[in-house]
Write a protein that holds these residues in place. Sequence first.
Motif, PDB file in Angstrom:
ATOM      1  N   LYS A 170       0.793  -1.222   0.000  1.00 53.56           N
ATOM      2  CA  LYS A 170       0.000   0.000   0.000  1.00 53.56           C
ATOM      3  C   LYS A 170       0.832   1.283   0.000  1.00 53.56           C
ATOM      4  N   LEU A 171       1.609   1.531   1.042  1.00 51.05           N
ATOM      5  CA  LEU A 171       2.273   2.819   1.197  1.00 51.05           C
ATOM      6  C   LEU A 171       3.362   3.061   0.164  1.00 51.05           C
ATOM      7  N   GLU A 174       2.004   4.179  -3.259  1.00 52.95           N
ATOM      8  CA  GLU A 174       1.397   5.511  -3.207  1.00 52.95           C
ATOM      9  C   GLU A 174       2.456   6.599  -3.135  1.00 52.95           C
ATOM     10  N   ARG A 180       0.844  10.078  -2.395  1.00 55.95           N
ATOM     11  CA  ARG A 180       0.997  10.548  -1.016  1.00 55.95           C
ATOM     12  C   ARG A 180       2.307  11.304  -0.890  1.00 55.95           C
ATOM     13  N   VAL A 183       3.317  10.300   5.341  1.00 56.41           N
ATOM     14  CA  VAL A 183       2.731   9.096   5.920  1.00 56.41           C
ATOM     15  C   VAL A 183       2.894   9.156   7.434  1.00 56.41           C
ATOM     16  N   GLU A 184       1.839   8.831   8.152  1.00 58.52           N
ATOM     17  CA  GLU A 184       1.886   8.832   9.604  1.00 58.52           C
ATOM     18  C   GLU A 184       2.504   7.534  10.126  1.00 58.52           C
ATOM     19  N   GLN A 185       3.123   7.621  11.297  1.00 54.06           N
ATOM     20  CA  GLN A 185       3.726   6.446  11.904  1.00 54.06           C
ATOM     21  C   GLN A 185       2.694   5.347  12.140  1.00 54.06           C
ATOM     22  N   ALA A 186       1.484   5.747  12.492  1.00 57.83           N
ATOM     23  CA  ALA A 186       0.428   4.759  12.742  1.00 57.83           C
ATOM     24  C   ALA A 186       0.141   3.937  11.486  1.00 57.83           C
ATOM     25  N   GLU A 187       0.229   4.561  10.317  1.00 56.90           N
ATOM     26  CA  GLU A 187      -0.004   3.849   9.065  1.00 56.90           C
ATOM     27  C   GLU A 187       1.123   2.861   8.782  1.00 56.90           C
ATOM     28  N   ASP A 189       2.896   1.413  11.070  1.00 54.33           N
ATOM     29  CA  ASP A 189       2.717   0.327  12.033  1.00 54.33           C
ATOM     30  C   ASP A 189       1.672  -0.678  11.554  1.00 54.33           C
ATOM     31  N   VAL A 190       0.607  -0.181  10.945  1.00 47.01           N
ATOM     32  CA  VAL A 190      -0.436  -1.072  10.430  1.00 47.01           C
ATOM     33  C   VAL A 190       0.139  -1.994   9.357  1.00 47.01           C
ATOM     34  N   VAL A 191       0.894  -1.420   8.433  1.00 43.69           N
ATOM     35  CA  VAL A 191       1.513  -2.217   7.370  1.00 43.69           C
ATOM     36  C   VAL A 191       2.493  -3.230   7.956  1.00 43.69           C
TER      37      VAL A 191
END
Length: 205
Positions: A170-171, A174, A180, A183-187, A189-191
């Motif tokens: 994903k990231l 993009e 994009r 990108v946030e750290q939370a995103e 972490d999800v990946v």
Amino acid sequence: MTETSTVLRTGRKFDQVLKGAREVFMADGFEGASVDDIAKAANVSKATLYSYFPDKRLLFREVVQTECGRMSEQILSMVDETQPAREVLTVAAQQLAAFLISRFAQQIFRICVAERDRFPELGRAFYEAGPRNGCKQLMDYLEKAIAKGELQIDDVELAAEQFSELCKAKLWMEVAFGVRTSVEQAEIDVVAHSAVDMFMARYGV
């Protein structure tokens, strides 16, 4: 000068040259980066720059190897191999996912792709210092986890490559295509957690 020219890695201005070159390569790419601009950014004379790097390709390669080496050391310093495989891989995934979408990694990737036909050695240098080196280090860890009975893997090299690709989900696409710009750290972490979940679902014991 040829690519086989040696690089002088001693002297008080060596780090200045690398720092200046990094700034210029990041801003102007490889072809657009002039020796004059690099010398100015490094606050050294052209003669001093050439005494360290007689060829711009050698300088680019050194910048790439230094940055990738720093990233590798950072990951290794954060990993505690005595911890369960899931925890070790989660730390590695978080750091790798963040690096892959970093401004440095993205710009170097673009440069290597853009110059692939004219200067294929640039891409090879990045591949060896970055993706290939990271794969080898991950393979070393996976072998240890297999020996401890935490993972069951037949093709360790393929598994290491798969792990890296999962961390790009994903990231990376993009960011690479400019969809994009941040990108946030939370995103991240999800990946990273999702990558580890999938990896462990396939190879975990």
